[in-house]
Design a protein around this motif. Structure first.
Motif, PDB file in Angstrom:
ATOM      1  N   ASN A  98      -4.779   5.813  -2.042  1.00 52.86           N
ATOM      2  CA  ASN A  98      -3.616   5.321  -1.307  1.00 52.86           C
ATOM      3  C   ASN A  98      -3.919   4.094  -0.463  1.00 52.86           C
ATOM      4  O   ASN A  98      -3.000   3.374  -0.081  1.00 52.86           O
ATOM      5  CB  ASN A  98      -3.021   6.430  -0.445  1.00 52.86           C
ATOM      6  N   LYS A  99      -5.185   3.839  -0.163  1.00 51.99           N
ATOM      7  CA  LYS A  99      -5.532   2.621   0.570  1.00 51.99           C
ATOM      8  C   LYS A  99      -5.203   1.377  -0.241  1.00 51.99           C
ATOM      9  O   LYS A  99      -4.876   0.339   0.307  1.00 51.99           O
ATOM     10  CB  LYS A  99      -7.018   2.610   0.924  1.00 51.99           C
ATOM     11  N   ARG A 100      -5.318   1.487  -1.574  1.00 51.49           N
ATOM     12  CA  ARG A 100      -5.095   0.329  -2.428  1.00 51.49           C
ATOM     13  C   ARG A 100      -3.666   0.232  -2.960  1.00 51.49           C
ATOM     14  O   ARG A 100      -3.325  -0.735  -3.624  1.00 51.49           O
ATOM     15  CB  ARG A 100      -6.072   0.365  -3.597  1.00 51.49           C
ATOM     16  N   VAL A 101      -2.843   1.233  -2.689  1.00 52.70           N
ATOM     17  CA  VAL A 101      -1.469   1.208  -3.176  1.00 52.70           C
ATOM     18  C   VAL A 101      -0.629   0.337  -2.253  1.00 52.70           C
ATOM     19  O   VAL A 101      -0.671   0.472  -1.034  1.00 52.70           O
ATOM     20  CB  VAL A 101      -0.890   2.642  -3.242  1.00 52.70           C
ATOM     21  N   LYS A 102       0.109  -0.566  -2.863  1.00 55.74           N
ATOM     22  CA  LYS A 102       1.015  -1.415  -2.084  1.00 55.74           C
ATOM     23  C   LYS A 102       2.371  -0.719  -1.996  1.00 55.74           C
ATOM     24  O   LYS A 102       3.012  -0.458  -3.013  1.00 55.74           O
ATOM     25  CB  LYS A 102       1.184  -2.771  -2.751  1.00 55.74           C
ATOM     26  N   ARG A 103       2.782  -0.391  -0.793  1.00 52.05           N
ATOM     27  CA  ARG A 103       4.080   0.243  -0.584  1.00 52.05           C
ATOM     28  C   ARG A 103       5.169  -0.808  -0.757  1.00 52.05           C
ATOM     29  O   ARG A 103       5.072  -1.916  -0.222  1.00 52.05           O
ATOM     30  CB  ARG A 103       4.178   0.842   0.818  1.00 52.05           C
ATOM     31  N   ARG A 104       6.179  -0.461  -1.500  1.00 52.43           N
ATOM     32  CA  ARG A 104       7.293  -1.384  -1.727  1.00 52.43           C
ATOM     33  C   ARG A 104       8.592  -0.697  -1.342  1.00 52.43           C
ATOM     34  O   ARG A 104       8.807   0.456  -1.668  1.00 52.43           O
ATOM     35  CB  ARG A 104       7.337  -1.812  -3.178  1.00 52.43           C
ATOM     36  N   GLN A 105       9.404  -1.414  -0.655  1.00 51.10           N
ATOM     37  CA  GLN A 105      10.711  -0.910  -0.257  1.00 51.10           C
ATOM     38  C   GLN A 105      11.765  -1.566  -1.150  1.00 51.10           C
ATOM     39  O   GLN A 105      11.805  -2.778  -1.284  1.00 51.10           O
ATOM     40  CB  GLN A 105      10.998  -1.244   1.214  1.00 51.10           C
TER      41      GLN A 105
END
Length: 155
Positions: A98-105
């Protein structure tokens, strides 16, 4: 080493023994330990007796049965320890991922592409595209799920 590729079946039991007696990082134990509740005694140690083999050989039947029953009672505790270790391992792996996952809205009305997974019918051959679309975001659901519509308004 195998001198001929046709003799691989003769070395297979040794490879399986090595696989079943190697400590796995994900569970913190060996698969043999999970099944039988004790560490494996390597065949060379049976021929050249270790302290454990000598002790088991000198026990009477009643004492051996009692000690075996106690060992079997401990297996559940060992398995619970491994389950806890497994949960901690999965938590650390998910944190690292999850550190490398880019959160997108996403918002309603945005244009997005939809990934085609290999098991889908659209991915029939090697040079087929990896994405479908564009699609328009109709609604954002809880947990980040999206309800998509095609550009002409069909769901």
């Amino acid at each position: 080493m195998v001198e001929n590729h046709k003799q691989w079946h003769e070395k297979l039991p040794f490879a399986l023994l090595g696989y079943h007696t190697t400590i796995r990082m994900s569970i913190g134990s060996t698969p043999y330990m999970l099944v039988y509740g004790i560490e494996v005694v390597i065949p060379a140690k049976v021929e050249i007796p270790s302290l454990r083999v000598i002790q088991e050989a000198e026990l009477s039947d009643a004492k051996w049965i009692r000690s075996r029953y106690e060992q079997l009672a401990l297996i559940d505790g060992k398995r619970m320890n491994i389950v806890c270790h497994d949960q901690l391992y999965h938590n650390t792996m998910s944190i690292a991922f999850n550190k490398r996952v880019k959160r997108r809205q996403f918002a309603s009305g945005q244009l997005v592409l939809k990934k085609i997974f290999p098991q889908q019918d659209e991915a029939k051959w090697r040079f087929s595209p990896n994405w479908q679309g564009p699609y328009m975001v109709h609604r954002v659901l809880t947990g980040g799920a999206l309800l998509l519509v095609e550009m002409d308004g069909d769901i």
